[in-house]
Design a protein around this motif. Structure first.
Motif, PDB file in Angstrom:
ATOM      1  N   TYR A 149      11.180  23.447  -5.529  1.00  0.00           N
ATOM      2  CA  TYR A 149      10.096  22.455  -5.579  1.00  0.00           C
ATOM      3  C   TYR A 149      10.254  21.407  -4.477  1.00  0.00           C
ATOM      4  O   TYR A 149       9.308  21.088  -3.761  1.00  0.00           O
ATOM      5  CB  TYR A 149      10.087  21.794  -6.955  1.00  0.00           C
ATOM      6  CG  TYR A 149       9.227  20.556  -7.037  1.00  0.00           C
ATOM      7  CD1 TYR A 149       7.839  20.659  -7.005  1.00  0.00           C
ATOM      8  CD2 TYR A 149       9.798  19.291  -7.154  1.00  0.00           C
ATOM      9  CE1 TYR A 149       7.045  19.525  -7.082  1.00  0.00           C
ATOM     10  CE2 TYR A 149       9.013  18.162  -7.239  1.00  0.00           C
ATOM     11  CZ  TYR A 149       7.635  18.289  -7.206  1.00  0.00           C
ATOM     12  OH  TYR A 149       6.863  17.158  -7.274  1.00  0.00           O
ATOM     13  N   GLY A 150      11.474  20.855  -4.310  1.00  0.00           N
ATOM     14  CA  GLY A 150      11.689  19.828  -3.290  1.00  0.00           C
ATOM     15  C   GLY A 150      11.437  20.347  -1.891  1.00  0.00           C
ATOM     16  O   GLY A 150      10.898  19.636  -1.037  1.00  0.00           O
ATOM     17  N   GLY A 151      11.809  21.598  -1.640  1.00  0.00           N
ATOM     18  CA  GLY A 151      11.579  22.174  -0.325  1.00  0.00           C
ATOM     19  C   GLY A 151      10.106  22.337  -0.018  1.00  0.00           C
ATOM     20  O   GLY A 151       9.664  22.157   1.123  1.00  0.00           O
ATOM     21  N   ILE A 152       9.300  22.692  -1.037  1.00  0.00           N
ATOM     22  CA  ILE A 152       7.858  22.840  -0.836  1.00  0.00           C
ATOM     23  C   ILE A 152       7.246  21.509  -0.437  1.00  0.00           C
ATOM     24  O   ILE A 152       6.469  21.411   0.518  1.00  0.00           O
ATOM     25  CB  ILE A 152       7.183  23.378  -2.114  1.00  0.00           C
ATOM     26  CG1 ILE A 152       7.694  24.787  -2.427  1.00  0.00           C
ATOM     27  CG2 ILE A 152       5.671  23.385  -1.964  1.00  0.00           C
ATOM     28  CD1 ILE A 152       7.224  25.314  -3.760  1.00  0.00           C
ATOM     29  N   ILE A 153       7.604  20.439  -1.142  1.00  0.00           N
ATOM     30  CA  ILE A 153       7.019  19.125  -0.892  1.00  0.00           C
ATOM     31  C   ILE A 153       7.434  18.603   0.487  1.00  0.00           C
ATOM     32  O   ILE A 153       6.596  18.204   1.309  1.00  0.00           O
ATOM     33  CB  ILE A 153       7.442  18.134  -1.990  1.00  0.00           C
ATOM     34  CG1 ILE A 153       6.922  18.593  -3.359  1.00  0.00           C
ATOM     35  CG2 ILE A 153       6.929  16.734  -1.666  1.00  0.00           C
ATOM     36  CD1 ILE A 153       5.436  18.705  -3.453  1.00  0.00           C
ATOM     37  N   VAL A 154       8.741  18.593   0.751  1.00  0.00           N
ATOM     38  CA  VAL A 154       9.217  18.025   2.014  1.00  0.00           C
ATOM     39  C   VAL A 154       8.856  18.938   3.183  1.00  0.00           C
ATOM     40  O   VAL A 154       8.493  18.458   4.265  1.00  0.00           O
ATOM     41  CB  VAL A 154      10.736  17.777   1.951  1.00  0.00           C
ATOM     42  CG1 VAL A 154      11.246  17.220   3.276  1.00  0.00           C
ATOM     43  CG2 VAL A 154      11.055  16.810   0.829  1.00  0.00           C
ATOM     44  N   GLY A 155       8.958  20.254   2.992  1.00  0.00           N
ATOM     45  CA  GLY A 155       8.594  21.179   4.062  1.00  0.00           C
ATOM     46  C   GLY A 155       7.137  21.036   4.459  1.00  0.00           C
ATOM     47  O   GLY A 155       6.792  21.039   5.651  1.00  0.00           O
TER      48      GLY A 155
ATOM     49  N   LEU B  42      -0.564  26.129  -2.975  1.00  0.00           N
ATOM     50  CA  LEU B  42       0.807  25.649  -3.179  1.00  0.00           C
ATOM     51  C   LEU B  42       0.851  24.155  -3.423  1.00  0.00           C
ATOM     52  O   LEU B  42       1.678  23.664  -4.198  1.00  0.00           O
ATOM     53  CB  LEU B  42       1.676  26.027  -1.975  1.00  0.00           C
ATOM     54  CG  LEU B  42       2.006  27.512  -1.834  1.00  0.00           C
ATOM     55  CD1 LEU B  42       2.779  27.767  -0.551  1.00  0.00           C
ATOM     56  CD2 LEU B  42       2.808  28.009  -3.034  1.00  0.00           C
ATOM     57  N   ASN B  43      -0.005  23.395  -2.756  1.00  0.00           N
ATOM     58  CA  ASN B  43      -0.056  21.960  -3.018  1.00  0.00           C
ATOM     59  C   ASN B  43      -0.471  21.688  -4.459  1.00  0.00           C
ATOM     60  O   ASN B  43       0.046  20.781  -5.118  1.00  0.00           O
ATOM     61  CB  ASN B  43      -1.043  21.281  -2.058  1.00  0.00           C
ATOM     62  CG  ASN B  43      -0.428  21.026  -0.696  1.00  0.00           C
ATOM     63  OD1 ASN B  43       0.784  20.959  -0.567  1.00  0.00           O
ATOM     64  ND2 ASN B  43      -1.263  20.892   0.313  1.00  0.00           N
ATOM     65  N   LEU B  44      -1.413  22.489  -4.968  1.00  0.00           N
ATOM     66  CA  LEU B  44      -1.915  22.298  -6.324  1.00  0.00           C
ATOM     67  C   LEU B  44      -0.877  22.681  -7.367  1.00  0.00           C
ATOM     68  O   LEU B  44      -0.760  22.039  -8.415  1.00  0.00           O
ATOM     69  CB  LEU B  44      -3.192  23.125  -6.513  1.00  0.00           C
ATOM     70  CG  LEU B  44      -3.913  22.984  -7.857  1.00  0.00           C
ATOM     71  CD1 LEU B  44      -4.442  21.564  -8.028  1.00  0.00           C
ATOM     72  CD2 LEU B  44      -5.055  23.987  -7.960  1.00  0.00           C
ATOM     73  N   THR B  45      -0.103  23.717  -7.105  1.00  0.00           N
ATOM     74  CA  THR B  45       0.838  24.243  -8.100  1.00  0.00           C
ATOM     75  C   THR B  45       2.277  23.795  -7.855  1.00  0.00           C
ATOM     76  O   THR B  45       3.174  24.224  -8.590  1.00  0.00           O
ATOM     77  CB  THR B  45       0.803  25.783  -8.109  1.00  0.00           C
ATOM     78  OG1 THR B  45       1.245  26.288  -6.820  1.00  0.00           O
ATOM     79  CG2 THR B  45      -0.601  26.289  -8.392  1.00  0.00           C
ATOM     80  N   ALA B  46       2.515  22.955  -6.852  1.00  0.00           N
ATOM     81  CA  ALA B  46       3.888  22.628  -6.441  1.00  0.00           C
ATOM     82  C   ALA B  46       4.742  22.112  -7.596  1.00  0.00           C
ATOM     83  O   ALA B  46       5.919  22.478  -7.730  1.00  0.00           O
ATOM     84  CB  ALA B  46       3.868  21.604  -5.301  1.00  0.00           C
TER      85      ALA B  46
END
Length: 540
Positions: A163-169, A197-201
């Motif tokens: 989850y953290g990688g999706i947000i920061v990446g 991905l932004n919606l389901t992050a």
């Protein structure tokens, strides 16, 4: 007074005791039964983050009404759900136990009981209990590249993240064009996948993405997601975007086909504990979903050197194209998020648009990354790089703007921890900070480091002068520092002073900054002021 208090305390205790006695021994007897709705114990196996739903029924076969009756559900001995039921005599009430599994692989026991605290007079408590087991299966190991055809591959990538990688990446990709963790992929994949991905992050626990490009010009993009997601979420998202969707049960076993464009399709299905998506711009993706291809790459060489012992890995990336190997990692440390990479030499090309440090014979270049939108604020992104042994080694850190120097030191330490030794490329400065004083003085060597300006002044007048004061201001009334420096004709001196903005000292870093440099001097008996200017491309 004390005796009166004791009296009321004793009175309350007696009333409560009598009420409890009456409830336990003089309340009407209840005849309750708890059964599974389908009359048999469920046999359940599911993967982590899937939803367990078990319908049950409470029946009151007596004449007395069960008021505010509690029904407790225990998973492995821990109370997870407590229902309250009002049930008149001769009536039944359905209840459904819903439970979402965490990542606890193995066999689990669920125990359901009416009146767990035994506050009611129930005829037969054996009829008020149920027990069943469910098994949480270990998900399939992440292998999105196994869905990609292996013949004719020209280049391939592999990306894993939490989850953290999706947000920061996504933040680094969108704001700073750091593309290694661009989860959206190329168009038309990105127009669907990036908002998805932004919606389901916040529901995604792990995402693994593989891509392959082929010599015939086609490419495939495989996405595996694990988390609190319903299997039909892709179809819901596609419908929200107004896309054409076809659902198949046979012979594909539950697949949603989405048309993204001409000769471009998306297939989505659930298996092995993963929500899987396959994008393909060749023939239809339906012909690929039941095929398992060989694993093409795991991680590029040298990836293991990126994992920092004192950090937590949030995402990793590897890419292979011909003989070119790239690897990156996103790590969270106490100081914040850090992006690390080992890429083929040539990214920096020996020119540094920032600070140059030489540590034990290895030159390092550190720069602020200017956001694609807006300007550098209180939070900045600092990149430090070195070209060593035919590799460009980089660390990018999200930090407070005022912490440049300490962050640069931390970045250099991280690069050294990679343990890659060899010949290093020297850097030349690409910064062109300038300053001018008209025809009175020559100005050179302009620098700004954490709000302190340093520059050299040369006397161009036809006689000696005495400098009596100098200032450095971004805006507002000048703040002048007294001087008593005599300069002969063509003589020079280096000045260093703090810069201000409306009387407040500057700090941190700046890009494209204009400064006023007022200087006071005497020539003979004449006192004169001249306004110079400094122009900062990049400050430290």
């Amino acid at each position: 007074m004390k005796n009166e208090v004791y009296f009321w305390i004793a009175f309350v205790v007696i009333v409560l005791a009598v009420a409890l006695y009456v409830r336990l021994y003089y309340q009407p007897q209840l005849d309750l039964q708890l059964t599974f709705a389908n009359s048999s114990q469920p046999a359940v196996s599911l993967y982590p983050y899937q939803k367990l739903s078990v319908p049950m029924e409470i029946s009151n076969t007596g004449s007395a009404t069960a008021t505010n009756m509690s029904v407790g559900v225990y998973v492995d001995g821990n109370l997870t759900t407590l229902y309250r039921v009002y049930l008149p005599g001769g009536k039944s009430e359905p209840i459904t136990f819903n439970f979402t599994t965490s990542y606890a692989v193995g066999r689990h026991t669920v125990y359901v009981v009416i009146d767990p605290d035994k506050l009611y007079n129930i005829k037969n408590r054996q009829d008020t209990q149920l027990q069943f087991n469910f098994t949480e299966l270990a998900p399939q190991a992440a292998a999105p590249n196994s869905s990609l055809p292996s013949n004719g591959i020209a280049g391939q990538t592999l990306l894993n993240s939490g989850y953290g990688g999706i947000i920061v990446g996504s933040y680094l990709s969108y704001n700073y064009s750091i593309s290694a963790f661009n989860f959206g992929g190329p168009e038309p994949i990105s127009s669907f996948l990036y908002p998805f991905l932004n919606l389901t992050a916040s529901y995604d626990k792990e995402v693994s993405i593989a891509s392959a490009s082929y010599g015939n010009g086609t490419y495939a993009y495989s996405v595996w997601l694990q988390g609190y997601l319903t299997p039909n979420v892709v179809g819901i998202a596609a419908s929200g975007q107004g896309r054409n969707i076809t659902n198949y049960t046979e012979p594909y076993g539950g697949v949603s086909l989405v048309k993204l464009g001409r000769n471009f399709t998306l297939c989505s299905w659930y298996s092995g504990g993963w929500l899987k998506m396959l994008f393909y711009n060749g023939s239809s993706c339906l012909g690929m979903i039941n095929s398992t291809y060989g694993t093409h790459i795991d991680y590029a060489p040298l990836y293991d050197k990126l994992v920092v012992p004192n950090g937590t890995l949030e995402a990793n990336y590897s890419a292979v194209s011909g003989n070119e190997l790239r690897t990156s990692a996103l790590v969270v440390q106490d100081s914040g998020f850090v992006y690390e990479s080992i890429w083929p030499e040539g990214t920096v090309k020996g020119v540094c648009q920032g600070l140059i440090d030489d540590v034990n014979g290895t030159p390092f270049c550190s720069t602020y990354l200017v956001p694609n939108f807006g300007t550098i604020g209180n939070v900045s992104v600092v990149r430090t790089s070195a070209d060593v042994n035919d590799y460009n080694l980089s660390v990018v850190a999200i930090t407070n703007t005022s912490d440049l120097l300490s962050q640069v030191s931390d970045n250099i330490g991280l690069i050294n921890s990679f343990g890659i030794k060899g010949s290093a490329i020297n850097f030349t400065s690409g910064i062109n900070n300038t300053c001018v004083f008209g025809g009175y003085f020559q100005c050179s060597g302009m620098q700004l480091l954490n709000g302190t300006a340093t520059f050299t002044v040369k006397n161009l007048l036809d006689s000696k002068v005495r400098l009596t004061g100098v200032g450095c201001d971004k805006a507002g009334a000048p703040v002048t520092v007294p001087l008593n420096t005599t300069l002969a004709v063509n003589a020079s001196t280096t000045l260093s002073l703090k810069c201000y903005n409306d009387g407040v000292p500057l700090s941190g870093a700046y890009v494209s900054l204009a400064l006023d440099l007022p200087i006071n001097y005497t020539q003979g008996n004449l006192t004169t002021s001249v306004l110079g200017h400094g122009y900062i491309e990049v400050s430290g």
